[in-house]
Design an enzyme around this catalytic site. Sequence first.
Site, short mmCIF file in Angstrom:
data_model
loop_
_atom_site.label_atom_id
_atom_site.label_comp_id
_atom_site.label_asym_id
_atom_site.label_seq_id
_atom_site.Cartn_x
_atom_site.Cartn_y
_atom_site.Cartn_z
N GLN A 78 0.84 -1.20 0.00
CA GLN A 78 0.00 0.00 0.00
C GLN A 78 0.87 1.25 0.00
O GLN A 78 1.13 1.83 1.05
CB GLN A 78 -0.90 -0.03 1.23
CG GLN A 78 -1.91 1.07 1.30
CD GLN A 78 -3.04 0.90 0.32
OE1 GLN A 78 -3.50 -0.22 0.09
NE2 GLN A 78 -3.47 1.98 -0.28
N PHE A 79 1.33 1.66 -1.18
CA PHE A 79 2.22 2.82 -1.26
C PHE A 79 1.54 4.10 -0.79
O PHE A 79 2.21 5.04 -0.35
CB PHE A 79 2.79 2.98 -2.67
CG PHE A 79 1.83 3.58 -3.66
CD1 PHE A 79 1.81 4.95 -3.89
CD2 PHE A 79 0.95 2.77 -4.37
CE1 PHE A 79 0.94 5.51 -4.81
CE2 PHE A 79 0.07 3.32 -5.29
CZ PHE A 79 0.06 4.69 -5.50
N THR A 80 0.21 4.14 -0.81
CA THR A 80 -0.49 5.37 -0.44
C THR A 80 -0.40 5.69 1.05
O THR A 80 -0.80 6.77 1.48
CB THR A 80 -1.96 5.33 -0.87
OG1 THR A 80 -2.61 4.23 -0.23
CG2 THR A 80 -2.08 5.19 -2.39
#
Length: 149
Positions: A78-80
């Site tokens: 989950q890069f966000t």
Amino acid sequence: MKFLIQIASNASVTVKEQTVGAIPFGYVVLIGVEDADTRETADKMIKKMLGLRIFKDENGKTNLSLDQVDGSLLLVSQFTLYADCRKGNRPSFTKSGSAEYAEEMYDYIVETCRKAGADVQTGMFGAEMKVSFTNEGPFTVMLDSAELF
């Protein structure tokens, strides 16, 4: 490195209408990686996550860890988690790790959890995923290596 940990009574990840990972009970963990993260950081984060005592015991106190309740892990990249919303209305993701490095670290985290004896299911790195789960409690904990170590 950031782990957003949520206790779930069931959870699954689908990609293009296909289920790629599912657990009946345990943690849904969204994992964010930045380029400065190392395997040593990952090892510390994994140890902390697996040792967390956030499941209720017979007296309703949060005294039990994942292995004590026979829980599973659903690990999702989950890069966000590294969204920077300070300027304007469109988040910046410049603090997120490069895709290649983040995937390498994600794979390391998955394998290290498995070697530790955890039942691990995963999402699909870089894919458009749909994550479904029932958050128990709700109970959500953020582990951020910048604040822990």
